[in-house]
Design a protein around this motif. Structure first.
Motif, PDB file in Angstrom:
ATOM      1  N   ILE A  70       1.826  -2.633  -9.773  1.00  0.00           N
ATOM      2  CA  ILE A  70       0.890  -2.675 -11.098  1.00  0.00           C
ATOM      3  C   ILE A  70       1.406  -3.552 -12.210  1.00  0.00           C
ATOM      4  O   ILE A  70       0.755  -4.280 -12.699  1.00  0.00           O
ATOM      5  CB  ILE A  70       0.534  -1.298 -11.402  1.00  0.00           C
ATOM      6  CG1 ILE A  70       0.003  -0.535 -10.213  1.00  0.00           C
ATOM      7  CG2 ILE A  70      -0.202  -1.207 -12.586  1.00  0.00           C
ATOM      8  CD1 ILE A  70      -1.312  -0.956  -9.957  1.00  0.00           C
ATOM      9  N   VAL A  73      -7.302  -0.079  -3.809  1.00  0.00           N
ATOM     10  CA  VAL A  73      -6.344  -0.614  -3.284  1.00  0.00           C
ATOM     11  C   VAL A  73      -6.305  -1.762  -2.418  1.00  0.00           C
ATOM     12  O   VAL A  73      -5.114  -2.551  -2.509  1.00  0.00           O
ATOM     13  CB  VAL A  73      -5.855   0.688  -2.278  1.00  0.00           C
ATOM     14  CG1 VAL A  73      -4.551   0.240  -1.465  1.00  0.00           C
ATOM     15  CG2 VAL A  73      -5.584   1.856  -3.086  1.00  0.00           C
ATOM     16  N   LEU A 132       2.108   1.950  -3.295  1.00  0.00           N
ATOM     17  CA  LEU A 132       1.151   2.397  -4.224  1.00  0.00           C
ATOM     18  C   LEU A 132       1.003   4.181  -3.977  1.00  0.00           C
ATOM     19  O   LEU A 132       0.842   4.592  -5.052  1.00  0.00           O
ATOM     20  CB  LEU A 132      -0.125   1.732  -4.067  1.00  0.00           C
ATOM     21  CG  LEU A 132      -0.019   0.469  -4.492  1.00  0.00           C
ATOM     22  CD1 LEU A 132      -1.748  -0.461  -4.173  1.00  0.00           C
ATOM     23  CD2 LEU A 132      -0.506   0.483  -6.311  1.00  0.00           C
ATOM     24  N   LEU A 136      -5.838  -4.596  -4.904  1.00  0.00           N
ATOM     25  CA  LEU A 136      -4.605  -4.486  -5.522  1.00  0.00           C
ATOM     26  C   LEU A 136      -3.412  -5.304  -4.529  1.00  0.00           C
ATOM     27  O   LEU A 136      -2.732  -6.088  -4.925  1.00  0.00           O
ATOM     28  CB  LEU A 136      -4.028  -3.139  -5.775  1.00  0.00           C
ATOM     29  CG  LEU A 136      -4.733  -2.790  -6.999  1.00  0.00           C
ATOM     30  CD1 LEU A 136      -4.359  -1.075  -7.150  1.00  0.00           C
ATOM     31  CD2 LEU A 136      -4.560  -3.237  -8.419  1.00  0.00           C
ATOM     32  N   GLN A 194      -5.299   8.391  -6.582  1.00  0.00           N
ATOM     33  CA  GLN A 194      -4.630   7.265  -6.324  1.00  0.00           C
ATOM     34  C   GLN A 194      -3.995   7.596  -4.876  1.00  0.00           C
ATOM     35  O   GLN A 194      -3.925   6.608  -4.058  1.00  0.00           O
ATOM     36  CB  GLN A 194      -3.597   7.006  -7.232  1.00  0.00           C
ATOM     37  CG  GLN A 194      -4.114   6.345  -8.503  1.00  0.00           C
ATOM     38  CD  GLN A 194      -3.288   6.489  -9.691  1.00  0.00           C
ATOM     39  OE1 GLN A 194      -1.920   6.865  -9.469  1.00  0.00           O
ATOM     40  NE2 GLN A 194      -3.156   5.865 -10.807  1.00  0.00           N
ATOM     41  N   TRP A 198      -6.518   7.286  -2.165  1.00  0.00           N
ATOM     42  CA  TRP A 198      -6.966   5.775  -1.821  1.00  0.00           C
ATOM     43  C   TRP A 198      -5.961   5.293  -1.046  1.00  0.00           C
ATOM     44  O   TRP A 198      -6.203   4.455   0.009  1.00  0.00           O
ATOM     45  CB  TRP A 198      -7.024   5.156  -3.200  1.00  0.00           C
ATOM     46  CG  TRP A 198      -8.505   5.488  -3.765  1.00  0.00           C
ATOM     47  CD1 TRP A 198      -9.705   5.828  -3.200  1.00  0.00           C
ATOM     48  CD2 TRP A 198      -8.833   5.394  -4.967  1.00  0.00           C
ATOM     49  NE1 TRP A 198     -10.583   5.962  -4.193  1.00  0.00           N
ATOM     50  CE2 TRP A 198      -9.961   5.682  -5.591  1.00  0.00           C
ATOM     51  CE3 TRP A 198      -7.940   4.886  -6.255  1.00  0.00           C
ATOM     52  CZ2 TRP A 198     -10.563   5.797  -6.782  1.00  0.00           C
ATOM     53  CZ3 TRP A 198      -8.495   4.842  -7.607  1.00  0.00           C
ATOM     54  CH2 TRP A 198      -9.688   5.233  -7.760  1.00  0.00           C
ATOM     55  N   THR A 258       0.829  -1.316   0.013  1.00  0.00           N
ATOM     56  CA  THR A 258      -0.003   0.048   0.007  1.00  0.00           C
ATOM     57  C   THR A 258       0.870   1.279  -0.128  1.00  0.00           C
ATOM     58  O   THR A 258       0.556   2.017  -0.510  1.00  0.00           O
ATOM     59  CB  THR A 258      -0.826   0.183   1.084  1.00  0.00           C
ATOM     60  OG1 THR A 258      -1.788  -1.289   1.079  1.00  0.00           O
ATOM     61  CG2 THR A 258      -1.664   1.171   1.178  1.00  0.00           C
ATOM     62  N   TRP A 316      -7.340   1.540 -11.206  1.00  0.00           N
ATOM     63  CA  TRP A 316      -6.317   2.514 -10.539  1.00  0.00           C
ATOM     64  C   TRP A 316      -5.507   3.193 -11.700  1.00  0.00           C
ATOM     65  O   TRP A 316      -5.209   4.308 -11.604  1.00  0.00           O
ATOM     66  CB  TRP A 316      -5.215   1.140  -9.924  1.00  0.00           C
ATOM     67  CG  TRP A 316      -4.001   2.029  -9.367  1.00  0.00           C
ATOM     68  CD1 TRP A 316      -2.656   2.270 -10.314  1.00  0.00           C
ATOM     69  CD2 TRP A 316      -3.691   2.630  -8.415  1.00  0.00           C
ATOM     70  NE1 TRP A 316      -1.786   2.902  -9.493  1.00  0.00           N
ATOM     71  CE2 TRP A 316      -2.207   3.258  -8.445  1.00  0.00           C
ATOM     72  CE3 TRP A 316      -4.418   2.934  -7.045  1.00  0.00           C
ATOM     73  CZ2 TRP A 316      -1.769   3.659  -7.129  1.00  0.00           C
ATOM     74  CZ3 TRP A 316      -4.036   3.432  -6.150  1.00  0.00           C
ATOM     75  CH2 TRP A 316      -2.699   4.061  -6.026  1.00  0.00           C
ATOM     76  N   THR A 317      -5.131   2.646 -12.855  1.00  0.00           N
ATOM     77  CA  THR A 317      -4.527   3.084 -13.950  1.00  0.00           C
ATOM     78  C   THR A 317      -5.395   4.420 -14.658  1.00  0.00           C
ATOM     79  O   THR A 317      -4.871   5.458 -14.941  1.00  0.00           O
ATOM     80  CB  THR A 317      -3.989   2.404 -15.031  1.00  0.00           C
ATOM     81  OG1 THR A 317      -5.179   1.586 -15.722  1.00  0.00           O
ATOM     82  CG2 THR A 317      -3.130   1.341 -14.565  1.00  0.00           C
TER      83      THR A 317
END
Length: 310
Positions: free
Chosen positions: A120, A174, A74, A177, A144, A147, A71, A136-137
């Motif tokens: 990713i 998130v 990210l 992912l 982003q 989150w 996390t 996400w992308t």
């Protein structure tokens, strides 16, 4: 008389005592006896040969820490994300010595985007594409970051950081992912993906080590094995690679001021060691210092039989 032009000691005839020398006995003691002694002591006092730490072992042993680290990757809040050159261009992240900043001079040579490179892109290599990746992308960078920050805070507030006990909130994709990356790590696929350089033999473990270092699991293993740097000198070492025993002088400086509390400790220690190494290299050419062995004749005590015959 100068030591350069003096008579050659090695050419003088030996006038001391002479005794027989048994080469076979010397060889037996040196190889057989010492060899058996080394093997015996190694069996008793040898260092542990722990298996290497992998992303798979991390995910199995500390899944909550793995999810929290994923996390942070990210959200760009991990140590690697803010390290600066050579991985990224984070402002004021590099160490410097006055105006000299070698980290900035090197530039970003190994560019790493932690969100894409650690999370990713590895997830994109899976046969089943995760819808959360597309969500996400498609989001903005601000969304982003929001989150990831929300989920990081929720993980920190959950009992034992357990993702299963996180309160509901605005986390976007998130959790999915991070959970998918955890499953990928548990299967062992993530190790191979992060270390895949397109070459048949890969010796570049930088991405894996950086990802491991951003979590707390890897440092906790170092602390348990007393490898955190606050112990310097001869020590046991895991595996078969050189350890702190030959870095004791480097490690010593990290325990004393002004190095200990300086934000530029690394470059200060390296600079100090360079100066000391240069002095050692130039010792034979420094007047006064190079004459110390002749002024302090310890060698005469060692070879007193020879010098007693003069």
């Amino acid at each position: 008389m100068s030591w350069r032009t003096g008579d050659n000691i090695a050419s003088r005839p030996w006038r001391g005592r002479v005794r027989d020398y048994d080469l076979f006995k010397e060889l037996t003691i040196g190889v057989v006896v010492v060899g058996l002694l080394v093997l015996g002591l190694s069996a008793i006092f040898s260092s542990p040969d722990d298996p290497g730490v992998t992303l798979k072992s991390w995910a199995a042993a500390a899944p909550a820490d793995f999810v929290a680290t994923a996390t942070a990757e990210l959200g760009g809040s991990s140590g690697t994300a803010g390290y600066g050159p050579p991985y990224n261009s984070t402002p004021d992240a590099s160490q410097h010595l006055g105006f000299f900043n070698p980290q900035e001079l090197s530039g970003v040579r190994l560019a790493i985007d932690t969100a894409n490179d650690f999370v990713i892109n590895p997830l994109k290599t899976q046969s089943t594409q995760l819808p959360a990746v597309a969500v996400w992308t498609a989001a903005t960078a601000d969304q982003q970051a929001k989150w990831a920050a929300n989920y990081s805070a929720a993980l920190a507030a959950a009992p034992d950081g357990d993702p299963a006990q996180v309160a509901k909130g605005s986390y976007g994709p998130v959790p999915e992912l991070a959970g998918a990356l955890l499953g990928m790590a548990r299967s062992g696929n993530l190790d191979g993906v992060l270390q895949n350089s397109g070459q048949p033999y890969n010796l570049n473990y930088t991405p894996t080590i950086l990802f491991l270092g951003d979590g707390s699991y890897f440092p906790s293993l170092a602390a348990a094995a007393h490898l955190t740097g606050d112990q310097w000198g001869v020590m046991n070492e895991t595996g078969n690679t050189p350890g702190q025993s030959w870095l004791w002088l480097f490690s010593l400086f990290y325990q004393i001021e002004p190095f200990k509390s300086s934000p530029n400790a690394d470059i200060l220690v390296v600079s100090t060691m360079l100066v000391l190494s240069l002095l050692l290299t130039l010792l034979p050419f420094i007047p006064g210092l190079r004459s110390l062995p002749r002024k302090i004749p310890i060698h005469r005590l060692i070879w007193k039989d020879y010098y007693g015959q003069r």
